[in-house]
Scaffold this active site. Structure first.
Site, PDB file in Angstrom:
ATOM      1  N   GLN A  61       0.744  -1.214  -0.112  1.00 19.50           N
ATOM      2  CA  GLN A  61      -0.236   0.005  -0.183  1.00 19.50           C
ATOM      3  C   GLN A  61       0.739   1.234  -0.191  1.00 19.50           C
ATOM      4  OE1 GLN A  61      -3.722   0.187   2.480  1.00 19.50           O
ATOM      5  NE2 GLN A  61      -2.930   2.433   2.911  1.00 19.50           N
ATOM      6  N   ASP A  62       1.371   1.741   1.040  1.00 19.06           N
ATOM      7  CA  ASP A  62       2.186   2.774   1.321  1.00 19.06           C
ATOM      8  C   ASP A  62       3.305   2.452   2.130  1.00 19.06           C
ATOM      9  OD1 ASP A  62       0.403   3.132   3.274  1.00 19.06           O
ATOM     10  OD2 ASP A  62      -0.056   5.258   2.787  1.00 19.06           O
TER      11      ASP A  62
END
Length: 257
Positions: A61-62
């Site tokens: 995701q991040d």
């Protein structure tokens, strides 16, 4: 983000995307005025790997939003950092898969504990550098995040990541591990896909071998196991076993997880 020198030459066809909107605004107007993760010199760390070396892509995701945790590879942290919960779940699944074929229960349990202990104390199982060296491309959907704000930069990186996925899948077909909905949204950009669905530990040995296909394996995000008391579905996905079986079918060297 003036760190183009960290890119291997094979990535030059996509570098121009970093100077287009919305990444242009992110770099020029937002990042200079906030605290963000990872450190600037680590944002593009994964792109030091040549495109032609990629065997497996894992999309996250991040970056971890806490300071001094993210180091530019998805799920990885520095050698001194405590292992995050998601990485622990991944380690548990790998350990479980590594002893599946041991029939003696006592031997299986002993080897499982040894493997788990090794992962817990080994620096490589924090930095994940050993996976990168074997051709595992560890990329986040967003390469930056505002400190303390999960998902804060995903929208800025969305187009870049979509173009990146399309570029890799076209130029270097490989195996894709898509864990969770944020990663799985990029499956639509993978060219010439082969969805690995309906296989088990035996039938995967007969999966068709086609070097021009992109093999796609999907599972819930590892973090989901934390919130579901271990019942989310990442445990038991057998992705690491399946990856190596596919690599064997393609006459390629397997990954030492």
């Amino acid at each position: 983000m003036n760190l183009i020198d960290s890119f291997d030459n094979s990535w030059h066809p996509i570098i121009h995307l970093l100077y287009q909107e919305p990444l242009k605004s992110l770099n020029e107007k937002i990042l200079p005025n906030i605290s963000f993760q990872p450190a600037r010199e680590n944002i593009f760390k994964v792109f030091s790997m040549p495109l032609q070396d990629i065997k497996v892509v894992i999309i996250g995701q991040d970056p971890y939003p806490t300071p001094n945790t993210a180091i530019g590879r998805v799920f990885a942290v520095s050698k001194e950092t405590k292992i995050p919960p998601s990485l622990k779940v991944i380690q548990q699944e790998i350990a479980n898969e590594s002893v599946l074929d041991i029939k003696n229960e006592q031997d299986r349990e002993e080897l499982l504990e040894i493997r788990k202990l090794f992962m817990e104390v080994s620096p490589i199982w924090r930095t994940l550098e050993h996976l990168e060296k074997q051709g595992v491309f560890l990329i986040n959907a967003a390469l930056t995040v505002e400190t303390g704000k999960i998902g804060s930069h995903l929208r800025y990186w969305e187009n870049f990541t979509a173009r990146l996925v399309s570029f890799i899948s076209t130029k270097k077909p490989c195996i894709w591990l898509l864990w969770g909905r944020k990663a799985q949204k990029y499956k639509n950009y993978i060219q010439n896909p082969f969805y690995v669905v309906g296989y088990n530990r035996e039938t995967i040995k007969q999966i068709p071998a086609n070097p021009y296909k992109n093999y796609i394996l999907q599972a819930p995000h590892p973090a989901a196991e934390i919130y579901s008391n271990g019942n989310a579905g990442f445990y038991g996905c057998n992705h690491f076993l399946y990856v190596n079986t596919i690599l064997e079918r393609l006459k390629s060297r397997i990954i030492t997880w």
